[in-house]
Enzyme design. Structure first.
Site, PDB file in Angstrom:
ATOM      1  N   HIS A 180      -1.489   0.169 -34.152  1.00  0.00           N
ATOM      2  CA  HIS A 180      -1.708  -0.521 -32.868  1.00  0.00           C
ATOM      3  C   HIS A 180      -2.621  -1.710 -33.117  1.00  0.00           C
ATOM      4  CE1 HIS A 180      -2.648  -1.271 -28.635  1.00  0.00           C
ATOM      5  NE2 HIS A 180      -1.663  -0.447 -28.323  1.00  0.00           N
ATOM      6  N   ASP A 216       2.760  -6.983  20.639  1.00  0.00           N
ATOM      7  CA  ASP A 216       3.885  -6.618  19.772  1.00  0.00           C
ATOM      8  C   ASP A 216       5.097  -6.238  20.627  1.00  0.00           C
ATOM      9  OD1 ASP A 216       5.456  -5.718  17.674  1.00  0.00           O
ATOM     10  OD2 ASP A 216       4.363  -3.824  17.422  1.00  0.00           O
TER      11      ASP A 216
END
Ligand code: SPV
Ligand code: MG
Length: 431
Positions: free
Chosen positions: A89, A204
């Protein structure tokens, strides 16, 4: 012959990866773990190339003996299976989110005397820059539209947050928390009728018209790349719906959710406290079918929202409607409730899974807010929408600052509640 293991997503391949493969293959037969599509989508972002394509590229690189799927960021399962002598890695994972994964690799290798070899990270690769290019490219309509369907197929649950303007959308696009070896972000953006209206100081009730809603969508699209789900209220008149839906699809929105109500629509969270009328099944099915016919892509989804539980019409009615709406062509179902306990939602999920386990299911847990996403996912929910939380948290913060200034008749005391001037000036980059 020794064996060597590396794991990569291989979605963006650069000379750093080739360097790693070259060095690792000098130590023995190299097995490359390729992160599965689910793993890339869960831990990083939607892959550009799918698993088969990524595997094909890697298995044809010199030095690679074979490729295998790796289903999580953690290597343990594959390491136990292949028992490599070495894992390679870059040395850039000692700190941060990957440090625990690194430790798990070291601990697992110890079981058979394997060794972790870390090579210097390739400094001249800017993954951030590459990711930015991808992000910008994926914000164009044709790239953005299909992302929701892709996410539904790859993630246990699609985590969706409301936005009502450019700034709140930036929060949804950029918020990130590192938790238990994974990065939590929002997957999609909900353009709520409640918060879009509230942000404009309006109720709304489908008062904010389509032109204005389109302007909000555009504002949000300009600064984000995540898929968008539009709250389409009732969808309006069928004759208007078939035009509006084409516009929305063309813009690159991924889905519209329309609710089975007619007349003056009020917010569902009022429940039966106000007068609200549910559409009949036949009419609503007709609207869904007409909408489906008007569409040009199979990426765009029409999701039918059932209000039976909100309006106390009972579970049988909700289930009957779900079946009818799916038959009429709905690409998904949203079931809503305003109970503080999720019992009726869970009952619906169980019944729904018996006849439509593959149809995407959406919930909006504003009132049954103690349920974790994992629990919803287990019950077959595909999309969870946090429908109003950014505006609900912004308003008390603004009111508090306003009152501090009124109380003190100067602004010094409000300073601690505010972003610094330096922060606000640099919050939005000018390029
Ligand atoms: C919205 O966000 O506008 C919705 C969801 O429609 S709810 O407010 O719960 O009805
Ligand atoms: Mg709404």
């Amino acid at each position: 012959m020794k064996t060597v293991y590396i794991a990569i997503s291989a979605d963006i391949l650069h000379h750093g990866h080739i360097n790693l493969i070259k060095k690792a293959s000098e130590y023995g037969e190299l097995i490359v773990g390729i992160l599965t599509d689910e793993a890339v989508a869960t831990f990083k972002r939607l892959p550009i190339l799918n698993f088969e394509e990524r595997s094909f590229i890697i298995e044809n690189i010199n030095g690679v003996k074979k490729v295998v799927p790796q289903t999580t960021l953690d290597y343990t399962e594959n390491l136990k299976k292949f028992k490599p002598d070495y894992v390679f890695h870059g040395d850039d994972w000692k700190e941060g989110i990957q440090s625990q994964i690194r430790q798990n690799v070291i601990n697992t290798l110890e079981e058979w005397g394997g060794q972790l070899i870390e090579i210097p990270f390739t400094e001249d690769v800017s993954i951030d820059q590459i990711n930015n290019i991808i992000k910008n490219a994926s914000s164009i309509p044709d790239a953005r539209r299909g992302k929701l369907k892709q996410l539904i197929s790859l993630k246990p649950i699609v985590r969706t947050m409301e936005a009502h303007n450019g700034l709140s959308a930036l929060v949804v696009d950029n918020a990130k928390v590192t938790k238990d070896e994974q990065i939590n972000t929002f997957d999609a953006i909900w353009i709520s009728s409640l918060t879009d209206s509230t942000a404009k100081g309006k109720p709304d009730i489908e008062l904010v018209d389509m032109t204005s809603r389109i302007s909000t969508i555009n504002e949000i699209m300009e600064v984000t790349s995540k898929p968008i789900i539009l709250d389409g209220d009732t969808g309006g008149l069928l004759e208007h719906f078939v035009f509006n839906i084409k516009t929305i699809e063309r813009m690159g929105v991924s889905a519209i959710i329309i609710e089975d109500k007619i007349g003056l629509k009020k917010n569902s969270l009022f429940g039966t406290d106000v007068e609200q009328t549910q559409d009949n099944i036949e009419n609503f099915c007709e609207k869904i079918s007409a909408g489906k016919k008007a569409l040009l892509t199979d990426e765009f989804m029409i999701i039918a929202r059932i209000e039976s539980l909100i309006l106390k019409k009972g579970m049988d009615d909700a289930i009957k409607r779900a079946k009818a709406y799916i038959n009429a062509g709905a690409d998904g179902i949203m079931i809503h409730s305003r109970e503080s306990e999720p019992d009726e939602i869970f009952e619906f999920c169980d019944k729904f899974n018996e006849f439509a386990p593959d149809v995407p299911l959406v919930v909006v847990p504003t009132s049954f807010n103690h349920v974790y996403e994992e629990e919803f996912a287990k019950r077959g929910v595909n999309i969870v929408i946090y429908a109003n939380h950014l505006i609900r948290s912004a308003y008390p913060a603004m009111m508090n600052t306003a009152k501090l200034i009124l109380e003190n008749e100067r602004c010094k005391e409000a300073e601690d509640q505010c972003l610094s001037i330096k922060e606000i000036l640099t919050l939005i980059p000018d390029e």
